[in-house]
Design an enzyme around this catalytic site. Structure first.
Site, mmCIF file in Angstrom:
data_model
loop_
_atom_site.group_PDB
_atom_site.id
_atom_site.type_symbol
_atom_site.label_atom_id
_atom_site.label_comp_id
_atom_site.label_asym_id
_atom_site.label_seq_id
_atom_site.Cartn_x
_atom_site.Cartn_y
_atom_site.Cartn_z
ATOM 1 N N GLY A 173 -3.654 8.437 6.280
ATOM 2 C CA GLY A 173 -2.915 9.396 7.091
ATOM 3 C C GLY A 173 -3.180 10.803 6.588
ATOM 4 N N ASN A 174 -2.195 11.658 6.776
ATOM 5 C CA ASN A 174 -2.365 13.068 6.425
ATOM 6 C C ASN A 174 -2.746 13.256 4.953
ATOM 7 O OD1 ASN A 174 -0.575 15.490 5.128
ATOM 8 N ND2 ASN A 174 -1.657 16.154 6.955
ATOM 9 N N LYS B 209 16.414 14.899 2.387
ATOM 10 C CA LYS B 209 15.495 14.049 3.155
ATOM 11 C C LYS B 209 16.232 13.512 4.367
ATOM 12 C CE LYS B 209 11.240 12.538 2.869
ATOM 13 N NZ LYS B 209 10.096 13.233 2.252
ATOM 14 N N GLY C 133 -3.970 4.031 2.220
ATOM 15 C CA GLY C 133 -3.491 4.868 3.326
ATOM 16 C C GLY C 133 -4.653 5.651 3.907
HETATM 17 P P1 NAD Z 1 1.047 9.265 7.514
HETATM 18 O O1 NAD Z 1 2.031 8.628 8.437
HETATM 19 O O2 NAD Z 1 0.206 10.388 8.006
HETATM 20 O O3 NAD Z 1 0.038 8.148 6.934
HETATM 21 C C1 NAD Z 1 0.466 6.989 6.303
HETATM 22 C C2 NAD Z 1 -0.754 6.085 6.113
HETATM 23 O O4 NAD Z 1 -0.374 4.932 5.367
HETATM 24 C C3 NAD Z 1 -1.351 5.569 7.430
HETATM 25 O O5 NAD Z 1 -2.750 5.502 7.327
HETATM 26 C C4 NAD Z 1 -0.772 4.156 7.526
HETATM 27 O O6 NAD Z 1 -1.577 3.294 8.297
HETATM 28 C C5 NAD Z 1 -0.802 3.771 6.053
HETATM 29 N N1 NAD Z 1 0.070 2.648 5.720
HETATM 30 C C6 NAD Z 1 1.347 2.426 6.096
HETATM 31 N N2 NAD Z 1 1.792 1.272 5.572
HETATM 32 C C7 NAD Z 1 0.768 0.762 4.839
HETATM 33 C C8 NAD Z 1 0.597 -0.397 4.052
HETATM 34 N N3 NAD Z 1 1.581 -1.290 3.901
HETATM 35 N N4 NAD Z 1 -0.597 -0.577 3.437
HETATM 36 C C9 NAD Z 1 -1.611 0.314 3.585
HETATM 37 N N5 NAD Z 1 -1.499 1.426 4.313
HETATM 38 C C10 NAD Z 1 -0.330 1.647 4.935
HETATM 39 O O7 NAD Z 1 1.895 9.692 6.235
HETATM 40 P P2 NAD Z 1 1.545 10.794 5.156
HETATM 41 O O8 NAD Z 1 2.162 12.080 5.594
HETATM 42 O O9 NAD Z 1 0.106 10.752 4.801
HETATM 43 O O10 NAD Z 1 2.418 10.288 3.927
HETATM 44 C C11 NAD Z 1 1.968 9.270 3.041
HETATM 45 C C12 NAD Z 1 2.862 9.255 1.807
HETATM 46 O O11 NAD Z 1 2.859 10.544 1.204
HETATM 47 C C13 NAD Z 1 4.344 8.941 2.072
HETATM 48 O O12 NAD Z 1 4.850 8.271 0.933
HETATM 49 C C14 NAD Z 1 4.968 10.315 2.157
HETATM 50 O O13 NAD Z 1 6.348 10.321 1.886
HETATM 51 C C15 NAD Z 1 4.179 11.037 1.088
HETATM 52 N N6 NAD Z 1 4.174 12.493 1.212
HETATM 53 C C16 NAD Z 1 3.720 13.098 2.328
HETATM 54 C C17 NAD Z 1 3.695 14.477 2.378
HETATM 55 C C18 NAD Z 1 3.125 15.228 3.553
HETATM 56 O O14 NAD Z 1 3.066 16.458 3.489
HETATM 57 N N7 NAD Z 1 2.640 14.561 4.588
HETATM 58 C C19 NAD Z 1 4.179 15.225 1.303
HETATM 59 C C20 NAD Z 1 4.629 14.568 0.172
HETATM 60 C C21 NAD Z 1 4.608 13.194 0.131
#
Ligand code: NAD
Length: 428
Positions: A221-222, A107, A219
């Site tokens: 996001g993605n 990471k 959340g």
């Molecule tokens: P992202 O940046 O696209 O979205 C994150 C979301 O969480 C956003 O909507 C943000 O506003 C929200 N957020 C942040 N802090 C917050 C809080 N305190 N309370 C409520 N909402 C909050 O990120 P992502 O890629 O969707 O990743 C989200 C989680 O999934 C992370 O833990 C990441 O490590 C994990 N993850 C992501 C992937 C991937 O492929 N994108 C894969 C495995 C795990």
């Protein structure tokens, strides 16, 4: 919602130690697996648009590569710490092992807030990260990917810098690239869809129809957006999502009791997953405090934001109806909250299983890059579903047979596989 004393690495080690005891692992194997094999801490000087220079702190942690090259995202976050990166690298090792792909765990991160950086400053930061790490990452050593607040464009800048330094094309060096530039179809959807493939199997085992269920998601996001997409297509109702509000420096929950509308919310969401409060209100959403998502009267919880969100304090607010929690985020649940969930009999699909769709599809991206032949989206998602489903079934079968909590069962499978690879190589 984050407690000041929360340390994700201490939590990852605590989880590991419990299962190491259960497996009666020998001391050298424990010593090898409970800490990263290698880590890099470095400084990245970046020329800002106004001509000044800012120095950012960067990290790469390679937890374990007994089963193959390290694999893991690079996160841009103002609260990034070495211990967060260590924990995430360790969870990547277990994640690759639980879905049985031939990769280890790594990471990376940069302490920064991309909200406050222009596109050109972000490009220089990405290139600077690669300049520091170019000798210690690569398709046969350690393969980065996007994570929180990094995206396909960042990956392409990183690839370009890596190829410039090494003077050749290495499309398998990094994953999560844009489609058409070495990216895989389906990668954007993969993590969120993967969460729902495992949720679908959990519902099937419990004889519950998705169309009879409601969910609250943290959340937007993605991961969250694609989890919501597939869950709604299976017939489920999402009553709320939440997000971080950059202007107010706090989080909010957006609720529509009859079900949120994904497309309309996406239209008022920025590229960091932040929803416009005023516009959401005008569309009829209740705008509630950030932790309201966990207290909703729903069957399913999907934390898909950050670590330490379901902790000793917030877990008490979980509604009486909740039966399943599918962890989209990494490390959302603390051991203290786990104890409560066990007692309540809530079925947890643990993070490193539920969100393994991203890395599985990244692995497919590498395979396609190495073949220089790209699959259709249906083929990618079909293979992803197969991998996720069989990993889920193996974990739930073990949990049932040995009467284990799902997180512990997933750990037993992963740690056993990595321990075995380390023994087979003669390391321990
Ligand atoms: P992202 O940046 O696209 O979205 C994150 C979301 O969480 C956003 O909507 C943000 O506003 C929200 N957020 C942040 N802090 C917050 C809080 N305190 N309370 C409520 N909402 C909050 O990120 P992502 O890629 O969707 O990743 C989200 C989680 O999934 C992370 O833990 C990441 O490590 C994990 N993850 C992501 C992937 C991937 O492929 N994108 C894969 C495995 C795990």
């Amino acid at each position: 919602m984050e407690s000041k004393t929360f340390n994700p690495f201490a939590m990852a080690q605590h989880q590991f130690d419990q299962v190491a005891d259960l497996l009666d692992l020998d001391v050298p194997t424990r010593d090898l697996l409970r800490a990263p094999m290698r880590e890099f801490h470095f400084l990245i000087p970046v020329r800002m648009d106004d001509g000044s220079v800012r120095v950012f702190r960067g990290y790469r942690v390679q937890h374990n590569d007994a089963r193959g090259p390290c694999k893991g995202g690079i996160r841009f976050h103002p609260q990034e710490t070495a211990d967060t990166v260590r924990a995430l690298a360790m969870w990547m090792t277990w994640k690759c092992a639980v879905v049985d792909i031939p990769l280890g765990g790594g990471k990376g991160g940069v302490v920064c807030d991309p909200h406050n950086l222009s596109q050109r400053e972000q490009e220089r930061l990405c290139r600077g990260w690669i300049r520091q790490m170019a000798k210690n990452v690569g398709p046969l050593e350690d393969v980065p990917a996007p994570d929180v607040m990094t995206n396909p464009q960042h990956m392409l800048w990183m690839l370009d810098e890596y190829e410039t330094i090494h003077g050749k094309k290495y499309p398998g060096f990094i994953t999560g690239k844009p489609v058409g530039m070495g990216g895989s179809l389906g990668r954007t959807e993969a993590t969120g869809y993967g969460v729902i493939y495992t949720l679908r199997e959990a519902l099937k085992e419990q004889d519950i129809r998705p169309e009879d269920t409601t969910a609250a998601v943290q959340g937007f996001g993605n991961v969250s957006q694609f989890a919501v997409d597939l869950y709604q297509r299976l017939g489920g109702t999402v009553v709320c999502v939440s997000c971080w509000d950059q202007a107010d420096q706090t989080s909010y929950t957006f609720r529509k009791a009859q079900g949120i509308h994904l497309a309309e919310l996406r239209e008022i969401t920025d590229r960091f997953g932040g929803i416009d409060k005023a516009k959401a209100k005008a569309m009829g959403y209740d705008v509630l405090p950030g932790d309201a998502w966990i207290a909703q009267d729903v069957d399913i919880l999907i934390p898909a934001a950050l670590e330490n969100q379901v902790n000793g304090e917030t877990v008490q607010k979980i509604g009486p109806k909740v039966r399943i929690m599918a962890e989209g985020a990494n490390g959302p649940t603390t051991p203290e909250a786990d104890a409560f969930m066990k007692e309540r009999g809530i079925f947890v699909i643990p993070d490193f299983l539920a969100n393994a769709g991203g890395v599985t599809c990244s692995y497919f991206e590498q395979v396609q890059c190495n073949m220089n032949y790209f699959w259709e989206k249906d083929e990618v998602l079909g293979r992803l579903d197969q991998k996720m489903t069989s990993a889920f079934l193996a974990v739930s079968d073990l949990a049932r047979r040995k009467k284990l909590y799902m997180r512990d069962a997933a750990y037993v499978i992963s740690i056993s596989r990595v321990a075995q690879a380390s023994r087979d190589r003669g390391w321990v």
